[in-house]
Design a protein around this motif. Structure first.
Motif, PDB file in Angstrom:
ATOM      1  N   UNK A   1       0.838  -1.199   0.000  1.00  0.00           N
ATOM      2  CA  UNK A   1       0.000   0.000   0.000  1.00  0.00           C
ATOM      3  C   UNK A   1       0.881   1.260   0.000  1.00  0.00           C
ATOM      4  N   UNK A   2       0.513   2.233  -0.821  1.00  0.00           N
ATOM      5  CA  UNK A   2       1.218   3.520  -0.814  1.00  0.00           C
ATOM      6  C   UNK A   2       0.196   4.636  -0.650  1.00  0.00           C
ATOM      7  N   UNK A   3       0.536   5.612   0.189  1.00  0.00           N
ATOM      8  CA  UNK A   3      -0.399   6.687   0.539  1.00  0.00           C
ATOM      9  C   UNK A   3       0.336   8.022   0.453  1.00  0.00           C
ATOM     10  N   UNK A   4      -0.353   9.053  -0.050  1.00  0.00           N
ATOM     11  CA  UNK A   4       0.207  10.404  -0.091  1.00  0.00           C
ATOM     12  C   UNK A   4      -0.513  11.261   0.950  1.00  0.00           C
ATOM     13  N   UNK A   5       0.285  12.025   1.723  1.00  0.00           N
ATOM     14  CA  UNK A   5      -0.284  12.986   2.672  1.00  0.00           C
ATOM     15  C   UNK A   5      -0.047  14.379   2.095  1.00  0.00           C
ATOM     16  N   UNK A   6      -1.150  15.072   1.773  1.00  0.00           N
ATOM     17  CA  UNK A   6      -1.053  16.386   1.131  1.00  0.00           C
ATOM     18  C   UNK A   6      -1.465  17.487   2.100  1.00  0.00           C
ATOM     19  N   UNK A   7      -0.912  18.675   1.890  1.00  0.00           N
ATOM     20  CA  UNK A   7      -1.310  19.804   2.733  1.00  0.00           C
ATOM     21  C   UNK A   7      -0.318  20.932   2.546  1.00  0.00           C
ATOM     22  N   UNK A   8      -0.755  22.136   2.822  1.00  0.00           N
ATOM     23  CA  UNK A   8       0.093  23.322   2.670  1.00  0.00           C
ATOM     24  C   UNK A   8       1.230  23.296   3.697  1.00  0.00           C
ATOM     25  N   UNK A   9       2.265  24.134   3.508  1.00  0.00           N
ATOM     26  CA  UNK A   9       3.269  24.297   4.558  1.00  0.00           C
ATOM     27  C   UNK A   9       2.581  24.660   5.880  1.00  0.00           C
ATOM     28  N   UNK A  10       2.890  23.921   6.924  1.00  0.00           N
ATOM     29  CA  UNK A  10       2.298  24.202   8.231  1.00  0.00           C
ATOM     30  C   UNK A  10       0.990  23.493   8.489  1.00  0.00           C
ATOM     31  N   UNK A  11       0.510  22.682   7.551  1.00  0.00           N
ATOM     32  CA  UNK A  11      -0.792  22.017   7.725  1.00  0.00           C
ATOM     33  C   UNK A  11      -0.749  20.933   8.804  1.00  0.00           C
ATOM     34  N   UNK A  12       0.456  20.438   9.111  1.00  0.00           N
ATOM     35  CA  UNK A  12       0.563  19.397  10.143  1.00  0.00           C
ATOM     36  C   UNK A  12       0.994  18.046   9.589  1.00  0.00           C
ATOM     37  N   UNK A  13       1.546  18.017   8.387  1.00  0.00           N
ATOM     38  CA  UNK A  13       1.948  16.744   7.773  1.00  0.00           C
ATOM     39  C   UNK A  13       3.029  16.060   8.626  1.00  0.00           C
ATOM     40  N   UNK A  14       4.094  16.813   8.939  1.00  0.00           N
ATOM     41  CA  UNK A  14       5.194  16.236   9.712  1.00  0.00           C
ATOM     42  C   UNK A  14       4.742  15.825  11.113  1.00  0.00           C
ATOM     43  N   UNK A  15       3.869  16.639  11.713  1.00  0.00           N
ATOM     44  CA  UNK A  15       3.383  16.336  13.066  1.00  0.00           C
ATOM     45  C   UNK A  15       2.672  14.983  13.092  1.00  0.00           C
ATOM     46  N   UNK A  16       1.968  14.671  12.036  1.00  0.00           N
ATOM     47  CA  UNK A  16       1.147  13.451  12.013  1.00  0.00           C
ATOM     48  C   UNK A  16       1.847  12.261  11.378  1.00  0.00           C
ATOM     49  N   UNK A  17       2.732  12.512  10.408  1.00  0.00           N
ATOM     50  CA  UNK A  17       3.142  11.429   9.499  1.00  0.00           C
ATOM     51  C   UNK A  17       3.885  10.289  10.184  1.00  0.00           C
TER      52      UNK A  17
END
Ligand code: AP5
Length: 219
Positions: A1-17
């Motif tokens: 399985x491969x998944x993309x996490x999208x979002x603007x700078x500061x959206x919280x991608x790193x916090x969640x990923x």
């Protein structure tokens, strides 16, 4: 399985990923972290990449795609990947699909963390990042237990140069111009899910996991 996490700078991608990837058994691949490693090595390539990052611009597609494709060849990527910060252009999205297909894989979900622009700027201006493990904190919303030190590894916290307001504004502009069309690309493919990124960190994480499991129930 491969998944993309999208979002603007500061959206919280790193916090969640990191936590989300661990929970669903994927490798967390963050192109921003990879580029910061390249820059830290201070090679000719690192100096070239630094110029783009300092200006808040995207690193050219071919360089970015080549770096990701090489990383995907490593054994720990075989179990599937959660992409964070990639793809950022439609060209990168098409290249990722083509490359996964050549590997006999298919991108199964693209989850978009939706956050308003004024909230993004507040988050970027108050963010502190760990120099060692890249964990992120926020002076108001997610302070570390010990000021200036990472809860996870004890590393020193620093403010990313590209979080200064002028560069952050530029990064958002680049995002709206080049990365928003990627949402439409994934909507067209029927794999896009949206999550409200303005809830508290734990609620956003639960919503992200739910969105991934709607697309891939077995994880
Ligand atoms: P990159 O490092 O990927 O930066 P970015 O996408 O701009 O993302 P950020 O790291 O700024 O934001 P985030 O969504 O991870 O937010 P975070 O979780 O930290 O890229 C940097 C540069 O590298 C680019 O500008 C470009 O030059 C280059 N690059 C990278 N990938 C590339 C590509 N594919 N193509 C070309 N160039 C590329 O959260 C932010 C803050 O908010 C933190 O302080 C956090 O504590 C807080 N926070 C998070 N969630 C919440 C919440 N729910 N409530 C309250 N506060 C929260």
């Amino acid at each position: 399985m491969d998944v993309v996490l999208l979002g603007a700078p500061g959206a919280g991608k790193g916090t969640q990923a990191t936590a989300v990837a661990r929970e669903v058994g994927l490798l967390h691949l963050a192109t921003g972290d990879m580029f910061r490693d390249v820059v830290a090595r201070d090679t000719p390539l690192g100096r070239e990449v630094r110029q783009y990052m300092e200006r808040g611009e995207l690193v050219p597609d071919e360089l970015t795609i080549q770096m990701v494709v090489e990383r995907l060849r490593e054994p720990d990527a075989a179990r599937g990947v959660l992409f964070d910060g990639f793809p950022r252009t439609v060209h990168q999205a098409v290249a990722l699909d083509e490359h996964l297909e050549r590997m006999g894989r298919l991108l199964e979900a693209a989850v978009y963390l939706r956050v308003r622009e004024e909230v993004l700027l507040d988050r970027l201006s108050g963010r502190w990042t760990c120099q060692s493990c890249q964990a992120t904190y926020h002076v108001l919303f997610q302070p570390p237990a010990r000021p200036g030190r990472c809860d996870r590894c004890g590393g020193a916290l620093y403010q990313r140069p590209d979080d200064q307001r002028e560069t952050a504004v530029r990064r958002l502009k680049v995002y709206f111009e080049h990365t928003l069309p990627v949402l439409e690309y994934y909507r067209g493919r029927g794999v896009l899910r949206e999550v409200n990124g303005e809830r508290d960190i734990a609620s956003v994480r639960a919503d992200l996991l739910r969105a991934i499991r709607q697309r891939v129930p077995q994880v």
